[in-house]
Design a protein around this motif. Structure first.
Motif, PDB file in Angstrom:
ATOM      1  N   CYS A 187       0.860  -1.188   0.000  1.00  0.00           N
ATOM      2  CA  CYS A 187       0.000   0.000   0.000  1.00  0.00           C
ATOM      3  C   CYS A 187       0.901   1.244   0.000  1.00  0.00           C
ATOM      4  O   CYS A 187       1.865   1.313   0.746  1.00  0.00           O
ATOM      5  CB  CYS A 187      -0.895  -0.020   1.245  1.00  0.00           C
ATOM      6  N   ASN A 220       0.435   4.064   1.204  1.00  0.00           N
ATOM      7  CA  ASN A 220       0.299   4.855   2.431  1.00  0.00           C
ATOM      8  C   ASN A 220       1.282   4.336   3.493  1.00  0.00           C
ATOM      9  O   ASN A 220       1.121   3.228   3.991  1.00  0.00           O
ATOM     10  CB  ASN A 220      -1.157   4.731   2.905  1.00  0.00           C
ATOM     11  N   CYS A 238      -0.158   2.969   6.688  1.00  0.00           N
ATOM     12  CA  CYS A 238      -1.178   1.919   6.584  1.00  0.00           C
ATOM     13  C   CYS A 238      -0.749   0.690   7.392  1.00  0.00           C
ATOM     14  O   CYS A 238       0.403   0.262   7.317  1.00  0.00           O
ATOM     15  CB  CYS A 238      -1.391   1.546   5.126  1.00  0.00           C
ATOM     16  N   SER A 293      -1.319  -2.312   6.875  1.00  0.00           N
ATOM     17  CA  SER A 293      -0.914  -3.461   6.051  1.00  0.00           C
ATOM     18  C   SER A 293       0.592  -3.462   5.774  1.00  0.00           C
ATOM     19  O   SER A 293       1.162  -4.482   5.394  1.00  0.00           O
ATOM     20  CB  SER A 293      -1.678  -3.477   4.726  1.00  0.00           C
ATOM     21  N   CYS A 347      -6.604   0.776   4.817  1.00  0.00           N
ATOM     22  CA  CYS A 347      -6.771   2.221   5.065  1.00  0.00           C
ATOM     23  C   CYS A 347      -7.897   2.806   4.216  1.00  0.00           C
ATOM     24  O   CYS A 347      -8.269   3.967   4.400  1.00  0.00           O
ATOM     25  CB  CYS A 347      -5.454   2.963   4.847  1.00  0.00           C
ATOM     26  N   TYR A 405      -5.962   4.591  -4.770  1.00  0.00           N
ATOM     27  CA  TYR A 405      -4.689   4.976  -5.378  1.00  0.00           C
ATOM     28  C   TYR A 405      -4.712   4.721  -6.877  1.00  0.00           C
ATOM     29  O   TYR A 405      -5.340   3.778  -7.345  1.00  0.00           O
ATOM     30  CB  TYR A 405      -3.543   4.161  -4.766  1.00  0.00           C
TER      31      TYR A 405
HETATM   32 ZN   LIG Z   1      -3.548   0.930   2.931  1.00  0.00          ZN
END
Ligand SMILES: [Zn+2]
Length: 155
Positions: free
Chosen positions: A114, A116, A119, A121, A144, A148
């Motif tokens: 991810c 972010n 996040c 993950s 999150c 994207y």
């Molecule tokens: Zn995420």
């Protein structure tokens, strides 16, 4: 463009005995595809990278030829992320043994982190993203919940 000139274009670099030809990569994305496949690192495969090749359908395109190597499911999914229009040709004995389109599953699991940085993950668990839009490609993170676009992912 006649079928003959298309054939010439496909054979622009010498024929390979076995391996993969990734055709119809969006212009300028071949370096990202090469990076995804780890072709810029300690890789023994002979790689030919063709950029800005005239294409009958899309103007200009990139092509990658990789000798003596086939691709895993995960690599195919990662290629589909940055080159959804790509066509993959599996070459065996100098001929195209198999030809198929790159295909991204609706749920992209453990393929790409991810974008972010905060996040969850990225700290625990496996990244899971869902396709929200195909063209242009947009993916939503299951954790999150942000959406994207393709160019926000890094490999
Ligand atoms: Zn995420």
């Amino acid at each position: 463009m006649t079928p003959d000139t298309q054939k010439d274009e496909f054979l622009r670099v010498r024929k390979i005995e076995s391996g993969i030809v990734i055709d119809h990569i969006p212009q300028g994305n071949s370096l990202r595809v090469a990076r995804i496949l780890g072709l810029d690192e300690s890789n023994q495969a002979t790689v030919s990278l063709l950029m800005n090749v005239p294409s009958s359908s899309t103007g200009l395109k990139d092509i990658i030829k990789i000798e003596g190597r086939e691709l895993s499911e995960r690599e195919l999914e990662r290629i589909a992320l940055v080159a959804p229009s790509a066509t993959l040709n599996v070459i065996r004995g100098y001929v195209v043994a198999q030809k198929f389109k790159a295909k991204l599953p609706e749920v992209v699991e453990d393929v790409v982190p991810c974008p972010n940085p905060t996040c969850i993950s990225n700290k625990e668990g496996r990244p899971r993203l869902h396709i929200r839009e195909h063209s242009p490609l947009k993916l939503q993170c299951d954790y999150c919940e942000k959406v994207y676009s393709e160019d926000e992912f890094s490999f």
